[in-house]
Design an enzyme around this catalytic site. Structure first.
Site, PDB file in Angstrom:
ATOM      1  N   CYS A   1       0.927  -1.179  -0.089  1.00 14.42           N
ATOM      2  CA  CYS A   1      -0.044  -0.010  -0.076  1.00 14.42           C
ATOM      3  C   CYS A   1       0.771   1.094   0.062  1.00 14.42           C
ATOM      4  CB  CYS A   1      -1.142   0.004   1.123  1.00 14.42           C
ATOM      5  SG  CYS A   1      -0.177   0.018   2.902  1.00 14.42           S
TER       6      CYS A   1
ATOM      7  N   CYS B   1      -2.948  -2.693   8.568  1.00 14.89           N
ATOM      8  CA  CYS B   1      -2.481  -1.340   9.182  1.00 14.89           C
ATOM      9  C   CYS B   1      -2.287  -1.610  10.703  1.00 14.89           C
ATOM     10  CB  CYS B   1      -3.453  -0.307   8.952  1.00 14.89           C
ATOM     11  SG  CYS B   1      -4.329  -0.224   7.479  1.00 14.89           S
TER      12      CYS B   1
HETATM   13 FE1  FES Z   1      -1.746  -0.042   4.109  1.00 16.70          FE
HETATM   14 FE2  FES Z   1      -3.138   1.336   5.954  1.00 16.70          FE
HETATM   15  S1  FES Z   1      -3.706   0.890   3.800  1.00 16.70           S
HETATM   16  S2  FES Z   1      -1.294   0.778   6.285  1.00 16.70           S
END
Ligand code: FES
Length: 95
Positions: A6, A75
């Site tokens: 991400c 996360c």
């Molecule tokens: Fe990857 Fe939040 S979307 S840490």
């Protein structure tokens, strides 16, 4: 620490006095969940001993946030990893 998928990055800074985390701050470049996780990790670790802070898991972080959507669960892992990285850095510098 960062997540290559991400692209979010999370830094945690700690100030330790007499084996306790006296101050803890974060700098997060990422999604709202990563920012919430960073804030919660700091709340959970502040005032804890180094050994107590090492036991803070991503599961506990997510639980204290009253859950995270499945897609955002990673996360919380980033929060756990960032805290451990800060602790390892502290231990390395204070052998
Ligand atoms: Fe990857 Fe939040 S979307 S840490």
């Amino acid at each position: 620490v960062g997540n290559p998928t991400c692209g979010d990055v999370l830094f945690i800074y700690i100030k330790v006095k007499k084996d306790k985390i006296e101050k803890i701050k974060f700098k997060t470049f990422g999604c709202p969940a990563a920012i919430s996780v960073s804030d919660m990790v700091c709340d959970l670790a502040k005032g804890k001993t180094i050994n107590e802070a090492k036991k803070i898991t991503n599961k506990l972080i997510a639980e204290k946030l009253q859950g995270l959507p499945k897609l955002k669960y990673h996360c919380s892992l980033l929060g756990e990893q960032a805290l451990l990285a800060a602790i390892k850095d502290y231990e390395k510098k204070n052998k």
